[in-house]
Design an enzyme around this catalytic site. Structure first.
Site, PDB file in Angstrom:
ATOM      1  N   ASN A 193      -8.671 -18.306 -14.691  1.00  0.00           N
ATOM      2  CA  ASN A 193     -10.138 -18.268 -14.725  1.00  0.00           C
ATOM      3  C   ASN A 193     -10.617 -18.799 -16.070  1.00  0.00           C
ATOM      4  OD1 ASN A 193     -10.385 -15.957 -16.668  1.00  0.00           O
ATOM      5  ND2 ASN A 193      -9.247 -14.942 -15.042  1.00  0.00           N
TER       6      ASN A 193
ATOM      7  N   LYS B  72       9.125 -26.891  -8.054  1.00  0.00           N
ATOM      8  CA  LYS B  72       7.815 -27.523  -7.916  1.00  0.00           C
ATOM      9  C   LYS B  72       7.557 -27.927  -6.455  1.00  0.00           C
ATOM     10  CE  LYS B  72       5.032 -31.328  -9.478  1.00  0.00           C
ATOM     11  NZ  LYS B  72       5.092 -32.715  -9.867  1.00  0.00           N
TER      12      LYS B  72
ATOM     13  N   PHE C 292     -14.771  -3.875 -19.186  1.00  0.00           N
ATOM     14  CA  PHE C 292     -15.798  -4.912 -19.200  1.00  0.00           C
ATOM     15  C   PHE C 292     -16.123  -5.274 -17.769  1.00  0.00           C
ATOM     16  CE2 PHE C 292     -17.040  -6.983 -23.230  1.00  0.00           C
ATOM     17  CZ  PHE C 292     -16.513  -6.030 -24.085  1.00  0.00           C
TER      18      PHE C 292
HETATM   19  N1  CTP Z   1      -9.331  -5.266 -14.917  1.00  0.00           N
HETATM   20  C1  CTP Z   1      -8.015  -4.869 -15.105  1.00  0.00           C
HETATM   21  N2  CTP Z   1      -7.071  -5.220 -14.183  1.00  0.00           N
HETATM   22  C2  CTP Z   1      -7.397  -5.940 -13.101  1.00  0.00           C
HETATM   23  C3  CTP Z   1      -8.733  -6.361 -12.911  1.00  0.00           C
HETATM   24  C4  CTP Z   1      -9.681  -6.014 -13.846  1.00  0.00           C
HETATM   25  O1  CTP Z   1      -7.734  -4.198 -16.086  1.00  0.00           O
HETATM   26  N3  CTP Z   1      -6.461  -6.272 -12.248  1.00  0.00           N
HETATM   27  C5  CTP Z   1     -10.354  -4.826 -15.876  1.00  0.00           C
HETATM   28  C6  CTP Z   1     -10.936  -5.909 -16.730  1.00  0.00           C
HETATM   29  O2  CTP Z   1     -10.220  -6.058 -17.928  1.00  0.00           O
HETATM   30  C7  CTP Z   1     -12.335  -5.378 -16.979  1.00  0.00           C
HETATM   31  C8  CTP Z   1     -12.672  -4.632 -15.725  1.00  0.00           C
HETATM   32  O3  CTP Z   1     -11.426  -4.321 -15.156  1.00  0.00           O
HETATM   33  O4  CTP Z   1     -12.342  -4.451 -18.038  1.00  0.00           O
HETATM   34  C9  CTP Z   1     -13.560  -5.328 -14.763  1.00  0.00           C
HETATM   35  O5  CTP Z   1     -12.958  -6.431 -14.166  1.00  0.00           O
HETATM   36  P1  CTP Z   1     -13.697  -7.338 -13.075  1.00  0.00           P
HETATM   37  O6  CTP Z   1     -12.763  -8.401 -12.697  1.00  0.00           O
HETATM   38  O7  CTP Z   1     -15.026  -7.724 -13.547  1.00  0.00           O
HETATM   39  O8  CTP Z   1     -13.898  -6.320 -11.887  1.00  0.00           O
HETATM   40  P2  CTP Z   1     -13.176  -6.226 -10.526  1.00  0.00           P
HETATM   41  O9  CTP Z   1     -12.698  -4.841 -10.400  1.00  0.00           O
HETATM   42  O10 CTP Z   1     -12.162  -7.285 -10.414  1.00  0.00           O
HETATM   43  O11 CTP Z   1     -14.342  -6.415  -9.502  1.00  0.00           O
HETATM   44  P3  CTP Z   1     -14.984  -7.769  -8.931  1.00  0.00           P
HETATM   45  O12 CTP Z   1     -14.016  -8.881  -9.145  1.00  0.00           O
HETATM   46  O13 CTP Z   1     -15.223  -7.446  -7.523  1.00  0.00           O
HETATM   47  O14 CTP Z   1     -16.234  -7.969  -9.709  1.00  0.00           O
END
Ligand code: CTP
Length: 390
Positions: free
Chosen positions: A206, A284, A319
């Site tokens: 990402n 690959k 976050f």
């Molecule tokens: N996070 C984490 N491990 C994951 C996914 C997320 O620790 N596998 C943590 C991120 O570091 C951040 C928080 O969770 O602190 C929010 O992540 P986000 O991707 O925004 O939320 P999601 O739970 O993935 O929800 P969505 O993608 O539906 O917004």
């Protein structure tokens, strides 16, 4: 009485340094000035001497007492070295460790904290070379203030103006009386994206740059914390005073986080990939085989796992990067993941990879909306909030 050594570089903003000297003296700070060769074209040694009421130094060769290593003495008598205005050239020479005049020799010889207030043309500030030099200096522990944005002497508009003297004074006072409230605390920070392999050369990732997480790690370290920074692949140097553990995938990040516990505080800033490719190929994938059907499986939720672990840190902060209904989603995430706080930001603009951030802090008692600020300023504010809470 606190003392600063003020290095005045060669820029049109040098006139503002005269005001800065007055403000410092009114605040009870003694100022000794060093004027670079370039600086003498904008202000005179006489002006600075009159305002500081002290001798002004301009060249390496006018230190009469070289027998006592005058240039080293000068840099050590001060509690803080301030560079204002810090021109693009001065920042470049500082970053490279050049010592070809009095100012840069002092900067290389000093054992004191250094604070730089940049001022330059907007294109110079945004140039890749300056970006690189500022990142290097920050990684070396130099506090580089963000320049102001506005109309410039050269007629252009944008970031590059010297911060106003009262703002520089505030930064000087903060540097002279550093907030060390996180001393003795272990803070675990995750940052950056994760890379989930498809085959040995391709991956899913990402747009996370890691900048906000790195700024938070740096701010916590500056307040005395022992910081473990578990980082996905980013192009940033490890901030001064942190221990960085580099990982690639979400599962590696989860393992590194678990190994780093116990901690007093966990701040999960990483943009962890929610899914990985099931059965990534060992070799690959060839185009001739046709488009692969990727089957995705969920990655561990590191934040949720830390928040419900037996070794749960006292304060668990997550976050939330959202593109709509920011506070609503963040509030739901706080409950679902059992985090104490969620820092929510709207990433619908150019926050990802950029230098500024506008966030909402969602806690058990409500929502605070912080004004838009640099990622470094957001990080400092968060570190101070953490110190208040512990
Ligand atoms: N996070 C984490 N491990 C994951 C996914 C997320 O620790 N596998 C943590 C991120 O570091 C951040 C928080 O969770 O602190 C929010 O992540 P986000 O991707 O925004 O939320 P999601 O739970 O993935 O929800 P969505 O993608 O539906 O917004």
């Amino acid at each position: 009485m606190k003392r600063i050594l003020l290095i005045v570089g060669g820029g049109i903003a040098a006139y503002k340094s005269c005001e800065l000297i007055r403000l410092c003296r009114r605040a009870g700070i003694e100022v000794t000035c060093v004027l670079t060769e370039g600086g003498t074209h904008f202000v005179t040694p006489m002006t600075l001497a009159a305002l500081s009421e002290r001798q002004v130094y301009t060249t390496l060769w006018d230190l009469k007492d070289e027998a006592e290593m005058g240039h080293i003495q000068l840099s050590r008598q001060a509690d803080l070295v301030v560079v204002a205005p810090a021109t693009a050239d001065l920042l470049a020479r500082m970053a490279a460790g050049v010592a070809d005049d009095l100012a840069t020799t002092l900067l290389l010889a000093t054992d004191k904290p250094v604070l730089a207030a940049p001022a330059m043309n907007v294109r110079m500030w945004q140039h890749a070379a300056t970006r690189r030099n500022v990142a290097t200096l920050r990684a070396d522990g130099v506090t580089v203030l963000e320049p102001d944005e506005g109309a410039m002497a050269c007629g252009e508009y944008g970031p590059g103006r010297l911060p106003e003297p009262p703002a520089i004074l505030a930064a000087i006072e903060a540097a002279l009386a550093p907030d060390r409230r996180l001393e003795g605390r272990h803070i675990l920070v995750t940052a950056g994206p994760t890379h989930e392999p498809i085959d040995p050369v391709r991956y899913i990732a990402n747009r996370s740059s890691g900048k906000q997480g790195y700024a938070i790690a740096a701010a916590c370290a500056a307040m005395g914390a022992r910081v473990t920074l578990v980082s996905g692949p980013v192009a940033l140097p490890a901030p001064a005073g942190t221990t960085r553990i580099e990982v690639e995938t979400a599962r590696e990040m989860a393992a590194a986080v678990e190994a780093a516990l116990p901690a007093d505080v966990a701040i999960m800033v990483a943009a962890v990939a929610d899914w990985r490719v099931e059965g990534a190929a060992d070799q690959k994938l060839k185009k001739s085989q046709g488009a692969p059907a990727l089957s995705l499986v969920a990655n561990p939720d590191i934040l949720a796992n830390v928040a419900s672990s037996p070794a749960r840190p006292r304060l668990v902060i997550g976050f939330a990067a959202e593109t709509e209904r920011v506070v609503e989603h963040a509030t739901a995430k706080r409950t679902a993941k059992r985090a104490d706080w969620i820092v929510a930001n709207d990433v619908s603009g150019d926050v990802m990879g950029g230098d500024a951030n506008a966030v909402h802090l969602v806690t058990d008692i409500g929502v605070e909306t912080w004004p838009a600020a640099s990622k470094a300023a957001v990080a400092r504010r968060l570190a101070e909030r953490i110190a208040d809470a512990l």
